[in-house]
Design an enzyme around this catalytic site. Sequence first.
Site, short mmCIF file in Angstrom:
data_model
loop_
_atom_site.label_atom_id
_atom_site.label_comp_id
_atom_site.label_asym_id
_atom_site.label_seq_id
_atom_site.Cartn_x
_atom_site.Cartn_y
_atom_site.Cartn_z
N ASN A 1 0.33 13.39 1.72
CA ASN A 1 1.69 12.05 1.19
C ASN A 1 2.18 12.09 0.59
O ASN A 1 1.86 12.99 -0.98
CB ASN A 1 0.92 11.44 0.92
CG ASN A 1 0.01 10.34 2.89
OD1 ASN A 1 0.41 10.56 3.48
ND2 ASN A 1 -1.18 10.14 2.22
N LYS B 1 -5.13 -2.03 -2.71
CA LYS B 1 -6.54 -1.97 -1.55
C LYS B 1 -7.02 -3.26 -1.16
O LYS B 1 -7.90 -3.15 -0.48
CB LYS B 1 -7.37 -0.99 -2.54
CG LYS B 1 -6.94 0.35 -2.11
CD LYS B 1 -7.17 1.49 -1.20
CE LYS B 1 -6.74 2.82 -1.28
NZ LYS B 1 -7.33 3.61 -0.55
N ASN C 1 -4.19 7.21 8.94
CA ASN C 1 -4.05 5.75 7.31
C ASN C 1 -5.73 5.23 6.46
O ASN C 1 -6.41 5.42 7.58
CB ASN C 1 -3.30 4.36 7.96
CG ASN C 1 -3.21 3.94 6.27
OD1 ASN C 1 -4.10 3.15 6.04
ND2 ASN C 1 -1.63 3.36 6.88
N GLU D 1 -11.26 4.58 -6.84
CA GLU D 1 -10.29 4.36 -5.82
C GLU D 1 -9.44 5.69 -7.46
O GLU D 1 -9.18 5.17 -8.70
CB GLU D 1 -9.03 3.52 -5.86
CG GLU D 1 -9.20 3.19 -4.60
CD GLU D 1 -9.01 3.87 -4.01
OE1 GLU D 1 -8.10 4.64 -3.62
OE2 GLU D 1 -9.50 3.99 -2.71
N ASP D 2 -9.39 7.18 -7.03
CA ASP D 2 -7.89 7.17 -7.83
C ASP D 2 -8.35 7.96 -8.94
O ASP D 2 -7.75 8.03 -10.45
CB ASP D 2 -6.13 6.53 -7.74
CG ASP D 2 -5.51 6.55 -6.23
OD1 ASP D 2 -6.35 7.85 -5.32
OD2 ASP D 2 -4.66 6.00 -6.55
N TYR E 1 0.56 -1.06 0.17
CA TYR E 1 0.13 -0.15 0.10
C TYR E 1 0.94 1.44 -0.07
O TYR E 1 2.26 1.34 -0.48
CB TYR E 1 -1.22 0.34 1.21
CG TYR E 1 -2.04 1.28 1.16
CD1 TYR E 1 -2.75 0.84 0.76
CD2 TYR E 1 -2.33 1.47 2.77
CE1 TYR E 1 -3.84 2.24 0.74
CE2 TYR E 1 -3.56 2.10 3.29
CZ TYR E 1 -4.14 2.53 1.67
OH TYR E 1 -4.85 3.26 2.26
N ARG F 1 -5.30 9.93 -11.54
CA ARG F 1 -4.94 10.53 -10.82
C ARG F 1 -4.12 9.12 -9.58
O ARG F 1 -4.74 8.93 -8.06
CB ARG F 1 -6.06 11.46 -9.90
CG ARG F 1 -5.09 12.50 -9.15
CD ARG F 1 -5.62 12.92 -7.86
NE ARG F 1 -5.61 11.08 -6.68
CZ ARG F 1 -6.35 11.67 -5.88
NH1 ARG F 1 -6.33 11.89 -5.30
NH2 ARG F 1 -6.21 9.82 -4.96
N ASP G 1 -13.25 6.47 -2.24
CA ASP G 1 -12.31 6.13 -1.28
C ASP G 1 -11.62 7.11 -0.42
O ASP G 1 -11.59 7.76 0.61
CB ASP G 1 -11.72 5.12 -0.78
CG ASP G 1 -10.34 4.27 0.53
OD1 ASP G 1 -11.66 4.92 1.12
OD2 ASP G 1 -9.70 4.75 -0.12
N ASP G 2 -11.12 8.00 -1.91
CA ASP G 2 -10.61 9.50 -1.91
C ASP G 2 -11.52 10.28 -0.92
O ASP G 2 -10.88 11.13 -0.40
CB ASP G 2 -9.84 10.00 -3.98
CG ASP G 2 -9.05 8.61 -4.09
OD1 ASP G 2 -7.99 8.16 -3.37
OD2 ASP G 2 -9.61 8.24 -5.05
P1 NAD Z 1 -6.83 16.89 -4.87
O1 NAD Z 1 -5.92 17.04 -6.04
O2 NAD Z 1 -7.54 16.56 -5.17
O3 NAD Z 1 -6.95 17.85 -4.14
C1 NAD Z 1 -5.21 18.73 -3.82
C2 NAD Z 1 -5.51 20.02 -3.34
O4 NAD Z 1 -4.70 21.18 -3.05
C3 NAD Z 1 -6.58 21.31 -4.64
O5 NAD Z 1 -7.57 22.06 -3.73
C4 NAD Z 1 -5.22 22.33 -4.92
O6 NAD Z 1 -6.11 23.51 -5.45
C5 NAD Z 1 -4.78 22.87 -3.90
N1 NAD Z 1 -3.16 22.87 -3.77
C6 NAD Z 1 -2.94 23.16 -4.77
N2 NAD Z 1 -1.96 23.42 -4.64
C7 NAD Z 1 -1.71 24.43 -3.05
C8 NAD Z 1 -1.30 25.61 -2.93
N3 NAD Z 1 0.23 26.21 -2.97
N4 NAD Z 1 -1.95 26.20 -2.10
C9 NAD Z 1 -3.23 25.13 -1.51
N5 NAD Z 1 -3.58 25.00 -1.69
C10 NAD Z 1 -2.69 24.45 -2.49
O7 NAD Z 1 -5.94 15.77 -4.11
P2 NAD Z 1 -6.36 15.01 -2.69
O8 NAD Z 1 -7.63 13.79 -2.82
O9 NAD Z 1 -7.23 15.73 -1.75
O10 NAD Z 1 -4.78 14.53 -1.25
C11 NAD Z 1 -4.59 16.08 -1.56
C12 NAD Z 1 -3.22 15.35 -0.60
O11 NAD Z 1 -3.76 14.46 0.58
C13 NAD Z 1 -2.24 14.12 -0.95
O12 NAD Z 1 -1.18 14.96 -0.93
C14 NAD Z 1 -3.04 12.96 -0.61
O13 NAD Z 1 -1.76 11.71 -0.44
C15 NAD Z 1 -3.74 13.50 1.12
N6 NAD Z 1 -4.17 12.43 1.54
C16 NAD Z 1 -3.77 11.94 2.79
C17 NAD Z 1 -5.03 11.03 2.86
C18 NAD Z 1 -4.88 10.25 4.28
O14 NAD Z 1 -4.00 11.25 4.90
N7 NAD Z 1 -5.43 9.10 4.50
C19 NAD Z 1 -6.22 10.91 2.43
C20 NAD Z 1 -6.17 10.91 0.95
C21 NAD Z 1 -5.27 12.58 0.69
#
Ligand code: NAD
Length: 581
Positions: free
Chosen positions: A418, A183, A463, A255-256, A112, A165, A278-279
Amino acid sequence: RETKLQIVLTCSSTWLNLHLIVLMVLCVFLQGMAFSLEERLQLGIHGLLPPCFINQDVQLLRVTLENIIKMDLPLRKESKQYVFLMGLQDRNEKLFYRVLLSDVERFMPIIYTPTVGLACQQYGLIFRKPRGLFITIHDRGHIASVLQNWPEKDIRAVCVTDGERILGLGDLGCYGMGIPVGKLALYTACGGMPPQQCLPVMLDVGTDNETLLKDPLYIGLRHKRVRGQAYDDLLDEFMKAVSDRYGMDCLIQFEDFANVNAFRLLTKYRNQYCTFNDDIQGTAAVAVAGLLAALRITKSKMCDHTIVFQGAGEAAMGIAELITMAMEKEGLAKDECLKKIWMVDSKGLIVKGRDHLTHEKERFAHDHPHMKKLEDVIQELKPTAIIGVAAVAGAFSEQIIRDMASFNERPIIFALSNPTSKAECTAEQCYTLTEGRGIFASGSPFDPVTLPDGRMFYPGQGNNAYIFPGVGLGITACAIQHVTEEIFLTAAEALAHLVTEKDLAEGRLYPPLSSIRDVSLKLAVKIMEYAYEHNLATLRPEPSDKQAHIHSLCYSTDYDEFVVDSYRWPEDSMVVQSCKL
Ligand code: NAD
């Protein structure tokens, strides 16, 4: 030779399905991806191989590169560990799951995040044997017959991606298949769902990744992504075909998918099929569980908080939605809940009248002057909690963390991006700059932190694996047909409830990962209870002992007793003779 091979395969897994074994032999041990479309259709293996047709020259290239790998050249240690574990999954499935369960904290990051991301990037190189179903945009009109090629008939959970993505890595096309495979392995390892009831699916509509389009080892369709009506038709047909073949209670986990599709597909299908993303929703539940555990430390209610998100994508929207539900449950009106949540995206603070506001962002746009810098937003709004989900490394600067510590006795600081290199701040920065008062959670694991005064803190890791295996188990165990948002709030509350006072005192907002099987079972029981209470479960009669019911469905890593005679093969058959030998 073939017969002996069958025995080995049969002994090493519980898939006592000769049809499947024959298909595996055809797919893997004969020509592999060199089969033409006509041959795949005639043999009934269309969909069981990646869509690309490659000749022996390319197979030679892959084998040669593999030899280079063995000489320790391009592949990193983590990828080798991934290849090793995947090989074990193919050879001896029960042992594979026994290994995962023996040390979840050690092995989960390999199948994972973060290693699976690296594996997806190098999928062409490390690809050995197809796992899961490959459905392409060119299969429109025939998806039902592609599904017929999958030999298992009792599928309870499908995990699907279109590879656009993959984690924070962008469009990896067909190489994204590593995600559904990983997953679903966690559905079994963490949730106990039998592996033969899980089906990973890649919906290959092409890729916009130019590097992949030029990669001779690429296993997917070699054209740009197909979008628009054709894409939507494919998704519609896929959802219907899966539900027709496996039932309306077959869970389909998205997913993704890229932002542009993730939200609208969730909205389109959530009330029609048994599905979740899930995202968006799994992330929401795990983050809200962390917040609920934090509330036990701050001795406050969710609606007492003002929360600023750095990022306004899938994760942020999902978490914000669930937070508003938790606040509403405490008695606050919906409009008031929304006012307590602020978001900053790449253009700055989201406010009314600003450019680039999607429908989702509009909901969290407030009457306020626009501000560009996160530091200024924090100074102005003085939030009680900040949540980083924009994958902007170091976004929670020293000034921001110090400010949070000056406004709040116990500031809540979640750096969820992440991988570790993208985290908004480290656990050490949070605990040091707040003098141990910060309540911290991260997306990637951080080592424990010891402050100069000797106090030790164990950062919580939010997680998603705490949520989706238990949610999946609960949904399938009582045949829920529509996955409501309340199910995720139920899961978040149940998870927060499992955190002990001792965990909280040490800084942990989640139970130890080593207890994840037990956590998933408890979540599943709560979800079943909720489902029967709210008329969502379709399994009748309602099991009186839900825990025992779930236990009875769970996969065991113990070997089945293997008695050749029980298969009633003739005494003089090669199978029996080979075993005697
Ligand atoms: P996403 O692409 O849907 O969203 C990213 C967001 O960040 C967008 O709204 C974008 O406008 C914004 N962004 C980009 N650059 C920026 C900046 N300089 N300042 C402010 N905002 C900015 O991605 P996502 O699915 O929402 O995931 C985002 C992050 O969260 C990833 O790193 C992912 O690994 C992490 N995540 C963590 C968990 C967890 O901890 N369990 C789960 C899901 C996602």
